[in-house]
Write an enzyme that holds these catalytic residues in place. Structure first.
Site, PDB file in Angstrom:
ATOM      1  N   GLU A   1      -2.266  25.992 -15.339  1.00  0.00           N
ATOM      2  CA  GLU A   1      -3.630  26.092 -14.788  1.00  0.00           C
ATOM      3  C   GLU A   1      -3.771  27.188 -13.731  1.00  0.00           C
ATOM      4  OE1 GLU A   1      -5.711  23.347 -17.068  1.00  0.00           O
ATOM      5  OE2 GLU A   1      -6.410  24.782 -15.548  1.00  0.00           O
TER       6      GLU A   1
ATOM      7  N   ASP B   1       0.814  -1.219   0.000  1.00  0.00           N
ATOM      8  CA  ASP B   1       0.000   0.000   0.000  1.00  0.00           C
ATOM      9  C   ASP B   1       0.847   1.267   0.000  1.00  0.00           C
ATOM     10  OD1 ASP B   1      -3.018  -0.907   1.879  1.00  0.00           O
ATOM     11  OD2 ASP B   1      -2.089  -1.702   0.063  1.00  0.00           O
TER      12      ASP B   1
ATOM     13  N   LYS C   1       1.734   1.919  -7.082  1.00  0.00           N
ATOM     14  CA  LYS C   1       0.756   0.830  -7.111  1.00  0.00           C
ATOM     15  C   LYS C   1      -0.462   1.348  -7.866  1.00  0.00           C
ATOM     16  CE  LYS C   1      -1.754  -2.303  -3.959  1.00  0.00           C
ATOM     17  NZ  LYS C   1      -1.930  -2.672  -2.529  1.00  0.00           N
TER      18      LYS C   1
END
Ligand code: DAS
Length: 359
Positions: free
Chosen positions: A316, A124, A196
């Site tokens: 942006e 994780d 991941k």
């Protein structure tokens, strides 16, 4: 022939010594690299109730000695020894855990009898630990972080081969100087680039810039090398870092409010990573909240929730005008790692932007 009891005892002792020396020689075949495995927990140390439990299992159950004993092939590629640093699921690791682990890696890397280091880790947050190590550990010895998507008890478990690959790479001279590496699913990825990207497949890990190479049957095949600063070429050194400043993340999404930003700004965080939409876009209605955070001394760093690409400065948002930093190609969770490390040295936004370009 009469042998005195004293002689017999001596002969028996000598025989025992010879036997154990021979066994030692067998156990540590000459010429193999010395690789230390630091275990922290995760699925690679997980166990499920049955072989069909590839996704439902308990992480962080199997100790490092058992991991090593369960893979006798390791003894043919390296002299391996293990240390259990933690036994946790990686989503629960803390900044202090990160410091402890990195300092242990640094200390081991300075030992002449250590040729490479493997860290077994939950998947994780593996990408964050790998990036932190590549930013802060000053060694050119191979450091390889490895996990697995299935517990060792599952059908087609991936941990054993991932670990075998990791030990091979960690013991390889040709893996030196490439920064911290990650071996998952036959790939050798850069600890900086890899993330991941799938939460239940063995092919979960990938880098948008591609793997550095592959490891197949214990042989490394390299196809590119990192260009961003790392390890020996890093200005950050774990041996002089004893605390990490708090850095938090606020995500952008349709209908976003300023609740998270305002809470982070008041929390004592030294930097706020904004995981914006698109190219790091910020909803008009919360620009003032980020400007206020900046005015109150919080560093604002624009990242993006979009996994790939990179945030373009002053596109942006007018970053020069607002005195904001852009996270380049780093996802919010990686940008947070770099921000924490960078803030141990500076809170100057021009310096911080340089650091985000270079690492
Ligand atoms: N909970 C996950 C972790 O420890 C299990 C894993 O995928 O390793 O990161």
């Amino acid at each position: 022939m009469y042998l005195s009891p004293r002689f017999r005892a001596f002969a028996a002792g000598a025989a025992l010594l010879a036997a154990s020396a021979f066994a030692q020689a067998q156990q540590a075949p000459q010429g193999l690299p010395n690789v230390v495995i630091l275990a922290t927990g995760g699925t690679i140390a997980g166990a499920g109730a049955s072989a069909v439990n590839s996704a439902t299992y308990a992480a962080a159950k199997v100790g490092v000695e058992k991991l090593i004993a369960g893979l006798p092939e390791l003894s043919k590629v390296a002299n391996v020894r293990g240390e259990q640093v933690f036994q946790v699921a990686s989503e629960s690791l803390t900044n202090d855990n990160l410091l402890t682990l990195a300092k242990r890696v640094s200390a081991l890397s300075k030992q002449a009898d250590v040729d490479g280091i493997v860290i077994t880790h939950g998947t994780d947050t593996l990408e964050e630990t790998a990036y932190f190590l590549t930013l802060t550990v000053h060694t050119s010895k191979p450091i390889v972080v490895v996990g697995s998507m299935r517990p060792g008890t599952a059908l087609s478990a991936d941990g054993a081969l991932n670990l075998y690959d990791a030990v091979n790479v960690a013991g390889s001279k040709d893996a030196a100087g490439k920064g911290v590496l990650v071996t998952m699913n036959d790939n050798i990825d850069s600890g900086r680039d890899v993330s991941k990207n799938v939460n239940i497949k063995t092919s979960a890990f990938s880098s948008q810039w591609g793997p550095l190479g592959m490891v197949v049957e214990g042989k490394n095949y390299w196809f590119r090398a990192p260009v961003k600063r790392h390890t020996m070429n890093s200005e950050f050194d774990i041996d002089s870092i004893n605390a990490l400043p708090p850095v938090e993340i606020a995500m952008g999404y349709e209908g976003v409010s300023s609740i998270a930003i305002d809470a982070i700004a008041k929390s004592g965080a030294k930097a706020l990573i904004h995981g914006g939409t698109g190219n790091g876009s910020v909803a008009d209605r919360i620009v003032p909240n980020l400007q206020k955070a900046r005015a109150d001394g919080v560093i604002v760093i624009r990242s993006s929730r979009v996994p790939d690409g990179f945030v373009i400065r002053n596109a942006e948002q007018p970053d020069d005008k607002y005195d904001w930093v852009v996270a380049h190609d780093l996802r919010p969770q990686k940008a947070r790692i770099l921000a924490m490390v960078a803030l141990t040295k500076t809170n100057n936004t021009k310096e911080l932007q340089r650091i985000f370009w270079e690492y």
